[in-house]
Design a protein around this motif. Structure first.
Motif, PDB file in Angstrom:
ATOM      1  N   UNK A  21       0.828  -1.205   0.000  1.00  0.00           N
ATOM      2  CA  UNK A  21       0.000   0.000   0.000  1.00  0.00           C
ATOM      3  C   UNK A  21       0.865   1.259   0.000  1.00  0.00           C
ATOM      4  N   UNK A  22       1.966   1.221   0.733  1.00  0.00           N
ATOM      5  CA  UNK A  22       2.886   2.366   0.742  1.00  0.00           C
ATOM      6  C   UNK A  22       3.429   2.618  -0.647  1.00  0.00           C
ATOM      7  N   UNK A  23       3.908   1.583  -1.320  1.00  0.00           N
ATOM      8  CA  UNK A  23       4.526   1.763  -2.638  1.00  0.00           C
ATOM      9  C   UNK A  23       3.520   2.229  -3.676  1.00  0.00           C
ATOM     10  N   UNK A  24       2.280   1.851  -3.507  1.00  0.00           N
ATOM     11  CA  UNK A  24       1.260   2.259  -4.472  1.00  0.00           C
ATOM     12  C   UNK A  24       0.893   3.738  -4.366  1.00  0.00           C
ATOM     13  N   UNK A  25       1.447   4.438  -3.393  1.00  0.00           N
ATOM     14  CA  UNK A  25       1.250   5.894  -3.321  1.00  0.00           C
ATOM     15  C   UNK A  25       2.101   6.624  -4.364  1.00  0.00           C
ATOM     16  N   UNK A 143       0.119  11.879  -8.353  1.00  0.00           N
ATOM     17  CA  UNK A 143       1.125  12.909  -8.025  1.00  0.00           C
ATOM     18  C   UNK A 143       2.109  13.081  -9.171  1.00  0.00           C
ATOM     19  N   UNK A 144       3.021  14.025  -9.013  1.00  0.00           N
ATOM     20  CA  UNK A 144       4.060  14.216 -10.024  1.00  0.00           C
ATOM     21  C   UNK A 144       5.149  13.156  -9.878  1.00  0.00           C
ATOM     22  N   UNK A 237      22.478   8.281  -0.519  1.00  0.00           N
ATOM     23  CA  UNK A 237      21.083   8.553  -0.166  1.00  0.00           C
ATOM     24  C   UNK A 237      20.183   7.338  -0.375  1.00  0.00           C
ATOM     25  N   UNK A 238      19.174   7.252   0.473  1.00  0.00           N
ATOM     26  CA  UNK A 238      17.985   6.426   0.238  1.00  0.00           C
ATOM     27  C   UNK A 238      16.806   7.376   0.118  1.00  0.00           C
ATOM     28  N   UNK A 239      15.931   7.130  -0.864  1.00  0.00           N
ATOM     29  CA  UNK A 239      14.717   7.933  -1.023  1.00  0.00           C
ATOM     30  C   UNK A 239      13.528   6.993  -1.168  1.00  0.00           C
ATOM     31  N   UNK A 240      12.421   7.360  -0.539  1.00  0.00           N
ATOM     32  CA  UNK A 240      11.204   6.550  -0.609  1.00  0.00           C
ATOM     33  C   UNK A 240      10.731   6.407  -2.048  1.00  0.00           C
ATOM     34  N   UNK A 241      10.131   5.261  -2.386  1.00  0.00           N
ATOM     35  CA  UNK A 241      10.033   4.081  -1.528  1.00  0.00           C
ATOM     36  C   UNK A 241      11.159   3.074  -1.724  1.00  0.00           C
ATOM     37  N   UNK A 387      -1.457   8.813   6.874  1.00  0.00           N
ATOM     38  CA  UNK A 387      -0.408   9.800   6.653  1.00  0.00           C
ATOM     39  C   UNK A 387       0.275   9.569   5.311  1.00  0.00           C
ATOM     40  N   UNK A 388       0.303  10.584   4.475  1.00  0.00           N
ATOM     41  CA  UNK A 388       0.954  10.475   3.170  1.00  0.00           C
ATOM     42  C   UNK A 388       2.454  10.296   3.385  1.00  0.00           C
ATOM     43  N   UNK A 389       3.066   9.279   2.782  1.00  0.00           N
ATOM     44  CA  UNK A 389       4.493   9.027   3.020  1.00  0.00           C
ATOM     45  C   UNK A 389       5.389  10.065   2.354  1.00  0.00           C
ATOM     46  N   UNK A 390       6.651  10.127   2.767  1.00  0.00           N
ATOM     47  CA  UNK A 390       7.575  11.155   2.277  1.00  0.00           C
ATOM     48  C   UNK A 390       7.731  11.139   0.765  1.00  0.00           C
ATOM     49  N   UNK A 391       7.768  12.345   0.181  1.00  0.00           N
ATOM     50  CA  UNK A 391       8.066  12.503  -1.232  1.00  0.00           C
ATOM     51  C   UNK A 391       6.883  12.441  -2.162  1.00  0.00           C
ATOM     52  N   UNK A 392       5.753  11.893  -1.723  1.00  0.00           N
ATOM     53  CA  UNK A 392       4.604  11.741  -2.622  1.00  0.00           C
ATOM     54  C   UNK A 392       4.131  13.096  -3.137  1.00  0.00           C
TER      55      UNK A 392
END
Length: 436
Positions: A21-25, A143-144, A237-241, A387-392
């Motif tokens: 579900x997180x990745x599908x954001x 989203x973009x 760096x690591x960036x979501x997801x 909560x919308x995860x980081x970067x979305x």
């Protein structure tokens, strides 16, 4: 280590799972644009986040990504005829466009509204930087796309399949201390120029770390002595997801982004994205532990099966072509040729899903621990609080760079590297003397 329960939560990505579900954001790299080379060409099977999908390019050049099963009786649309702006199921002739709309039902008498009620499950797609991106999330207006420097019009991409869970593949990219052993285990400091990053790495194979969270995910700096009064910092760096920007290269000029995209729980598609001109593709064939050219991996021709895209010849069935004589002689620490193949061998050797409850982590694993906590925390916050995860909602947080730099001892590295870590910025006169 993680508990068995947390390892399940963080590893599994299918529909309805917390991490799925997180990745599908987010927008997800689904395939290379070159896999759909022409309008009305052959459909392609695509496994993505545990879902079986079929990609095709219609007569107008638009890419589509539909669920594999025809909405009528579930026959595979991969067998379909790609013709006249749609894919037609060969079982009964039902036809769907790239948006999933049913445009023809030839085996049924004309009935008002029936065709209009039928839709194939489809996902919006966008092509950029040589990648076909898919949005599998809940928003009517996606989203973009993330604003990585490697993800721009005119850029290019490569892909490689790994037979293991996405997270253990990703964790290899944020584990900098393995570089001194897996890739440089047989090398000596004197094999590399005095004053180079690599020589400093070989003089001190046990760096210290600083790790901090960023708006996009997490960042680490591994540091070790360089020369009296100076320190070598290697920032990554690591960036979501599932994105990484590894540390080799010079901070300020290196442009790179890697995506470790889960096909399902036990297979990962590794995408490397490059800006126009190729960027850092040369890093893909860096040198072996002896300093000799390591060569590129051997990629097999693509097949049509779910796991037959971008496979390499080296695999567990042939022991990744390990050469024990070469290993014993010291000619190559691992006996496995090629940096990418070495990485692939160790992550696949952990099994389809690593048993993280059996690990014994040390100080060199601090970035891995931080990223796991970030992922689990974001998945829980989405699941329990929405909560919308980081970067979305902010593609700009992905404008980052990684790489190495030499700083005077005592200099605060975060502030000193701020400008060099900012993506999409041209910085004149960056010092590149320390590259090997």
């Amino acid at each position: 280590m993680l508990s068995v329960e947390d390892n399940e939560r963080i590893s599994r990505v299918g529909p309805g799972t917390p991490m799925g579900q997180l990745m599908r954001q987010y927008w997800i790299p689904a395939m290379l644009a070159s896999e759909l080379p022409e309008p009305d060409g052959d459909p392609v099977r695509v496994m993505l986040l545990g879902e079986r999908l079929v990609a095709f390019r219609d007569s107008n050049g638009r890419a589509g990504l539909l669920r594999n099963g025809c909405p009528h009786r579930g026959a595979s649309l991969f067998l379909g005829r790609n013709e006249e702006c749609g894919i037609r199921c060969v079982y009964h002739g039902w036809k769907f466009d790239v948006d999933g709309a049913c445009v023809d039902i030839p085996n049924e008498p004309v009935s008002r509204g029936f065709k209009e009620r039928i839709r194939a499950v489809s996902y919006p797609v966008v092509e950029r930087g040589g990648v076909v991106w898919a949005y599998m999330g809940p928003l009517g207006t996606p989203p973009e796309l993330p604003d990585f420097e490697g993800n721009v019009d005119g850029g290019s991409a490569r892909a490689v399949l790994r037979d293991c869970n996405w997270l253990q593949a990703l964790e290899g990219d944020i584990d900098t201390s393995h570089f001194s052993f897996l890739h440089l285990g047989s090398a000596r400091p004197e094999d590399y120029p005095d004053g180079s990053f690599t020589r400093a790495t070989l003089v001190d194979r046990a760096p210290r770390y600083e790790v901090l969270d960023t708006p996009a995910g997490s960042m680490y700096a591994a540091y070790r002595p360089f020369e009296p009064g100076r320190v070598y910092w290697r920032v990554a760096n690591f960036a979501f997801p599932f994105y990484t920007q590894p540390g080799p290269g010079t901070l300020g000029v290196k442009v790179n982004v890697r995506a470790w995209v889960p096909m399902d729980d036990e297979h990962t598609m590794f995408f490397m994205m490059f800006p126009p001109g190729g960027g850092n593709q040369a890093n893909f064939a860096r040198r072996s532990s002896t300093g000799a050219p390591a060569g590129q991996m051997s990629t097999l021709p693509n097949g049509t099966g779910w796991y037959e895209r971008f496979r390499i010849a080296e695999n567990e069935g042939n022991d990744w072509f390990i050469d024990r004589d070469l290993q014993r002689s010291g000619g190559e620490f691992t006996g496995i040729r090629g940096i990418h193949t070495q990485d692939q061998a160790v992550t696949e050797s952990m099994g389809p899903i690593a048993a993280r409850e059996e690990e014994h982590l040390g100080s060199s694993d601090v970035m891995i621990i931080r990223v796991r906590n970030r992922l689990l925390g974001a998945a829980t916050a989405l699941e329990k609080e929405g909560t919308v995860p980081p970067g979305v909602d902010d593609p700009g947080v992905y404008r980052a760079r990684s790489g190495g730099i030499i700083l005077d001892e005592g200099v605060e590295w975060v502030e000193a590297t701020a400008e060099l870590r900012d993506g999409h910025v041209t910085i004149p006169d960056v010092d590149r003397r320390h590259e090997p």
